[in-house]
Design a protein around this motif. Structure first.
Motif, PDB file in Angstrom:
ATOM      1  N   LEU A   1       0.828  -1.207   0.000  1.00  0.00           N
ATOM      2  CA  LEU A   1       0.000   0.000   0.000  1.00  0.00           C
ATOM      3  C   LEU A   1       0.862   1.256   0.000  1.00  0.00           C
ATOM      4  CD1 LEU A   1      -2.686   1.555   0.438  1.00  0.00           C
ATOM      5  CD2 LEU A   1      -2.354   1.190   2.894  1.00  0.00           C
ATOM      6  N   THR A   2       1.778   1.349   0.960  1.00  0.00           N
ATOM      7  CA  THR A   2       2.624   2.533   1.057  1.00  0.00           C
ATOM      8  C   THR A   2       3.644   2.575  -0.071  1.00  0.00           C
ATOM      9  OG1 THR A   2       2.345   2.476   3.453  1.00  0.00           O
ATOM     10  CG2 THR A   2       4.143   3.815   2.609  1.00  0.00           C
ATOM     11  N   GLY A   3       4.086   1.424  -0.538  1.00  0.00           N
ATOM     12  CA  GLY A   3       5.030   1.386  -1.656  1.00  0.00           C
ATOM     13  C   GLY A   3       4.456   2.018  -2.910  1.00  0.00           C
ATOM     14  N   GLY A   4       3.175   1.776  -3.183  1.00  0.00           N
ATOM     15  CA  GLY A   4       2.539   2.393  -4.337  1.00  0.00           C
ATOM     16  C   GLY A   4       2.461   3.904  -4.204  1.00  0.00           C
ATOM     17  N   ILE A   5       2.192   4.385  -2.991  1.00  0.00           N
ATOM     18  CA  ILE A   5       2.145   5.844  -2.771  1.00  0.00           C
ATOM     19  C   ILE A   5       3.533   6.442  -2.943  1.00  0.00           C
ATOM     20  CG2 ILE A   5       1.674   7.611  -1.042  1.00  0.00           C
ATOM     21  CD1 ILE A   5      -0.490   5.752   0.072  1.00  0.00           C
ATOM     22  N   PHE A   6       4.570   5.782  -2.414  1.00  0.00           N
ATOM     23  CA  PHE A   6       5.931   6.281  -2.561  1.00  0.00           C
ATOM     24  C   PHE A   6       6.346   6.318  -4.028  1.00  0.00           C
ATOM     25  CE2 PHE A   6       7.526   4.993   1.935  1.00  0.00           C
ATOM     26  CZ  PHE A   6       6.740   5.988   2.467  1.00  0.00           C
ATOM     27  N   LEU A   7       5.932   5.318  -4.780  1.00  0.00           N
ATOM     28  CA  LEU A   7       6.262   5.284  -6.211  1.00  0.00           C
ATOM     29  C   LEU A   7       5.705   6.518  -6.915  1.00  0.00           C
ATOM     30  CD1 LEU A   7       5.926   2.095  -8.442  1.00  0.00           C
ATOM     31  CD2 LEU A   7       5.488   4.374  -9.337  1.00  0.00           C
ATOM     32  N   ARG A   8       4.440   6.837  -6.659  1.00  0.00           N
ATOM     33  CA  ARG A   8       3.839   7.998  -7.315  1.00  0.00           C
ATOM     34  C   ARG A   8       4.495   9.301  -6.855  1.00  0.00           C
ATOM     35  NH1 ARG A   8      -1.068   7.239  -9.945  1.00  0.00           N
ATOM     36  NH2 ARG A   8      -0.709   9.406 -10.544  1.00  0.00           N
ATOM     37  N   LEU A   9       4.796   9.409  -5.573  1.00  0.00           N
ATOM     38  CA  LEU A   9       5.418  10.630  -5.060  1.00  0.00           C
ATOM     39  C   LEU A   9       6.800  10.852  -5.662  1.00  0.00           C
ATOM     40  CD1 LEU A   9       4.480  10.571  -1.257  1.00  0.00           C
ATOM     41  CD2 LEU A   9       3.729  12.220  -2.964  1.00  0.00           C
ATOM     42  N   VAL A  10       7.613   9.795  -5.677  1.00  0.00           N
ATOM     43  CA  VAL A  10       8.966   9.919  -6.229  1.00  0.00           C
ATOM     44  C   VAL A  10       8.896  10.239  -7.710  1.00  0.00           C
ATOM     45  CG1 VAL A  10      11.087   8.655  -6.729  1.00  0.00           C
ATOM     46  CG2 VAL A  10      10.035   8.453  -4.495  1.00  0.00           C
ATOM     47  N   ARG A  11       8.028   9.572  -8.442  1.00  0.00           N
ATOM     48  CA  ARG A  11       7.910   9.828  -9.879  1.00  0.00           C
ATOM     49  C   ARG A  11       7.525  11.277 -10.135  1.00  0.00           C
ATOM     50  NH1 ARG A  11       3.898  10.649 -13.349  1.00  0.00           N
ATOM     51  NH2 ARG A  11       4.252  10.073 -15.546  1.00  0.00           N
ATOM     52  N   THR A  12       6.460  11.746  -9.476  1.00  0.00           N
ATOM     53  CA  THR A  12       5.969  13.100  -9.733  1.00  0.00           C
ATOM     54  C   THR A  12       7.011  14.156  -9.387  1.00  0.00           C
ATOM     55  OG1 THR A  12       3.702  12.373  -9.319  1.00  0.00           O
ATOM     56  CG2 THR A  12       4.138  14.730  -9.200  1.00  0.00           C
ATOM     57  N   ASN A  13       7.611  14.042  -8.227  1.00  0.00           N
ATOM     58  CA  ASN A  13       8.566  15.064  -7.801  1.00  0.00           C
ATOM     59  C   ASN A  13       9.873  14.978  -8.562  1.00  0.00           C
ATOM     60  OD1 ASN A  13       7.444  16.544  -5.212  1.00  0.00           O
ATOM     61  ND2 ASN A  13       6.787  14.433  -5.092  1.00  0.00           N
ATOM     62  N   MET A  14      10.278  13.786  -8.958  1.00  0.00           N
ATOM     63  CA  MET A  14      11.511  13.680  -9.714  1.00  0.00           C
ATOM     64  C   MET A  14      11.332  14.230 -11.136  1.00  0.00           C
ATOM     65  SD  MET A  14      14.050  10.430 -10.115  1.00  0.00           S
ATOM     66  CE  MET A  14      14.545  10.646  -8.413  1.00  0.00           C
ATOM     67  N   ILE A  15      10.161  14.048 -11.720  1.00  0.00           N
ATOM     68  CA  ILE A  15       9.902  14.644 -13.030  1.00  0.00           C
ATOM     69  C   ILE A  15       9.985  16.164 -12.940  1.00  0.00           C
ATOM     70  CG2 ILE A  15       8.067  15.063 -14.720  1.00  0.00           C
ATOM     71  CD1 ILE A  15       7.240  12.162 -14.408  1.00  0.00           C
ATOM     72  N   GLY A  16       9.390  16.736 -11.885  1.00  0.00           N
ATOM     73  CA  GLY A  16       9.476  18.177 -11.713  1.00  0.00           C
ATOM     74  C   GLY A  16      10.899  18.655 -11.485  1.00  0.00           C
ATOM     75  N   THR A  17      11.686  17.888 -10.742  1.00  0.00           N
ATOM     76  CA  THR A  17      13.070  18.264 -10.478  1.00  0.00           C
ATOM     77  C   THR A  17      13.916  18.168 -11.735  1.00  0.00           C
ATOM     78  OG1 THR A  17      12.829  17.450  -8.207  1.00  0.00           O
ATOM     79  CG2 THR A  17      15.067  17.808  -9.010  1.00  0.00           C
ATOM     80  N   LEU A  18      13.709  17.132 -12.531  1.00  0.00           N
ATOM     81  CA  LEU A  18      14.493  16.948 -13.751  1.00  0.00           C
ATOM     82  C   LEU A  18      14.235  18.041 -14.782  1.00  0.00           C
ATOM     83  CD1 LEU A  18      14.241  13.066 -14.197  1.00  0.00           C
ATOM     84  CD2 LEU A  18      16.268  14.383 -13.568  1.00  0.00           C
ATOM     85  N   GLU A  19      13.145  18.774 -14.636  1.00  0.00           N
ATOM     86  CA  GLU A  19      12.844  19.859 -15.570  1.00  0.00           C
ATOM     87  C   GLU A  19      13.347  21.214 -15.090  1.00  0.00           C
ATOM     88  OE1 GLU A  19       8.657  19.647 -15.980  1.00  0.00           O
ATOM     89  OE2 GLU A  19       8.685  17.978 -17.420  1.00  0.00           O
ATOM     90  N   MET A  20      14.022  21.256 -13.939  1.00  0.00           N
ATOM     91  CA  MET A  20      14.503  22.524 -13.417  1.00  0.00           C
ATOM     92  C   MET A  20      15.775  22.965 -14.120  1.00  0.00           C
ATOM     93  SD  MET A  20      13.686  22.070  -9.336  1.00  0.00           S
ATOM     94  CE  MET A  20      14.000  23.794  -9.008  1.00  0.00           C
ATOM     95  N   GLN A  21      16.089  24.242 -13.978  1.00  0.00           N
ATOM     96  CA  GLN A  21      17.181  24.841 -14.747  1.00  0.00           C
ATOM     97  C   GLN A  21      18.542  24.279 -14.350  1.00  0.00           C
ATOM     98  OE1 GLN A  21      17.222  29.088 -14.555  1.00  0.00           O
ATOM     99  NE2 GLN A  21      18.932  29.338 -15.967  1.00  0.00           N
ATOM    100  N   TYR A  22      18.754  24.029 -13.071  1.00  0.00           N
ATOM    101  CA  TYR A  22      20.082  23.547 -12.684  1.00  0.00           C
ATOM    102  C   TYR A  22      20.341  22.139 -13.203  1.00  0.00           C
ATOM    103  CZ  TYR A  22      18.344  20.530  -8.885  1.00  0.00           C
ATOM    104  OH  TYR A  22      17.746  19.550  -8.155  1.00  0.00           O
ATOM    105  N   ILE A  23      19.272  21.365 -13.426  1.00  0.00           N
ATOM    106  CA  ILE A  23      19.445  20.050 -14.028  1.00  0.00           C
ATOM    107  C   ILE A  23      19.833  20.202 -15.497  1.00  0.00           C
ATOM    108  CG2 ILE A  23      18.254  17.925 -14.671  1.00  0.00           C
ATOM    109  CD1 ILE A  23      18.849  18.000 -11.747  1.00  0.00           C
ATOM    110  N   ASP A  24      19.195  21.139 -16.200  1.00  0.00           N
ATOM    111  CA  ASP A  24      19.568  21.399 -17.593  1.00  0.00           C
ATOM    112  C   ASP A  24      21.020  21.870 -17.696  1.00  0.00           C
ATOM    113  OD1 ASP A  24      17.041  20.699 -18.440  1.00  0.00           O
ATOM    114  OD2 ASP A  24      16.275  22.757 -18.365  1.00  0.00           O
TER     115      ASP A  24
END
Length: 364
Positions: free
Chosen positions: A242-265
């Motif tokens: 149950l919690t693993g599925g929630i962690f998967l969605r949280l990590v995916r969503t926030n990591m996508i947002g982080t990967l689009e930030m300027q310092y990553i580019d």
């Protein structure tokens, strides 16, 4: 040529940057104190609600012995237990006992509630720790993979897995795991925390703790350690999915947002590999939301522990809570629920403090 108007505009306070507001140690200390003090009304309100809701269904003596005793005998038993007094009197008597550290004695087996909490609390704590490990080990790496393969087939598959993980009832996952890995394949035990032989071996330990894994390590017997671990696998997976599925969605969503930030580019333009960008630069910001929701997830795990422990006959607080509720044992249910409330409140307190320290967006 500079006019007086220009000079006035240049010297206005709005043209100078406002000084940054620094966090003070007193602010953090006040925040921690306030958050800690909020635990008291939270536990008090829950204890009060449980006290009165349990009595709506009737007293346990009438429920257990109503058809086997005469009305006079039943009235005598109710008077001896104090259930014939007004509810408000019973409530204040119970509250006074709690303030003195006396949680009463269970009606069904005449066991002090403090003994129930110490005996079975370790089993529930151990199960929740196993489940958190399963959730982190499964949810974080899979969330990273989903973020790196955004909008491709691995991402789509993992999103479906995450939805199934936190949407499937815990008891159904437990029954399915038992059917496949215990009854079908025979790889893992079907129920319990340890086998009978292992329990007899553990009985030789002086001053045993409520944690079987710790006692198995103290004993130094590999066979006992394997016995304990094998019994914990299926309950931990059932509760951790149950919690693993929630962690998967949280990590995916926030990591996508982080990967689009300027310092990553900028790092990508310097030739930093995608794997290094994911693991070194984007992972830590993506883990902050996990820390902030960990308290809520622990509360969900404790709720799921009731079903998980009942499914796998894991003798913890959840299993005993279900048994005492069936017997309408007011005192035992109140004590267990209050203990679970304290655990959840303390977990949220610790999570809030950690989040305030690591997340600059948190203000105190």
């Amino acid at each position: 040529m500079t006019t007086g108007l220009d000079t006035e505009v240049e010297n206005t306070p709005a043209s100078t940057p406002a000084p940054r507001r620094k966090r003070s140690g007193g602010g953090l200390g006040r925040y921690i104190l306030v958050r800690f003090l909020l635990i008291i009304p939270t536990v008090f309100i829950l204890m009060t609600v449980v006290f009165f809701l349990m009595r709506i269904t009737g007293d346990p003596i009438t429920a257990a012995l109503g058809g086997r005793l005469t009305p006079d005998q039943l009235a005598q038993r109710r008077a001896e237990a104090g259930y014939d007094r007004p509810l408000i009197v019973q409530y204040f008597d119970y509250l006074g006992g709690v303030l003195q550290g006396d949680f009463g004695m269970s009606y069904t087996d005449r066991t002090p509630v403090t003994e129930i909490l110490t005996t079975y609390g370790g089993a529930t704590f151990e199960l929740v720790v196993y489940a958190v490990v399963v959730a982190l080990v499964a949810g974080v790496p899979l969330g990273m993979i989903a973020a790196r393969t955004r909008d491709r087939w691995p991402d789509a598959v993992l999103r479906v897995v995450a939805i199934l993980g936190y949407a499937t009832p815990v008891f159904f996952v437990g029954l399915l795991l038992k059917l496949v890995f215990s009854a079908g394949l025979g790889w893992l035990p079907v129920a319990g925390r340890i086998s009978t032989r292992g329990e007899l071996t553990m009985g030789s330990i002086l001053n045993p703790s409520p944690f079987y894994l710790l006692d198995a390590l103290r004993l130094g017997r590999v066979d006992v350690l394997i016995d304990v671990a094998s019994h914990a696998v299926l309950p931990a997976i059932a509760l951790g999915v149950l919690t693993g599925g929630i962690f998967l969605r949280l990590v995916r969503t926030n990591m996508i947002g982080t990967l689009e930030m300027q310092y990553i580019d900028s790092a990508r333009s310097r030739g930093v590999s995608e794997s290094r960008l994911t693991t070194r630069h984007a992972l830590r910001p993506a883990l902050i939301p996990i820390v902030t929701v960990m308290g809520m997830q622990i509360a969900m795990m404790l709720g799921g522990a009731v079903l998980t422990e009942t499914t796998f006959e894991w003798n913890g607080l959840g299993y005993m809570l279900a048994e005492y509720m069936k017997a309408r044992d007011y005192v035992a249910v109140q004590g267990i629920v209050m203990m679970l409330a304290v655990i959840v409140a303390l977990s949220n307190f610790v999570v809030d403090v950690v989040a305030a320290l690591i997340d600059p967006r948190v203000r105190y």
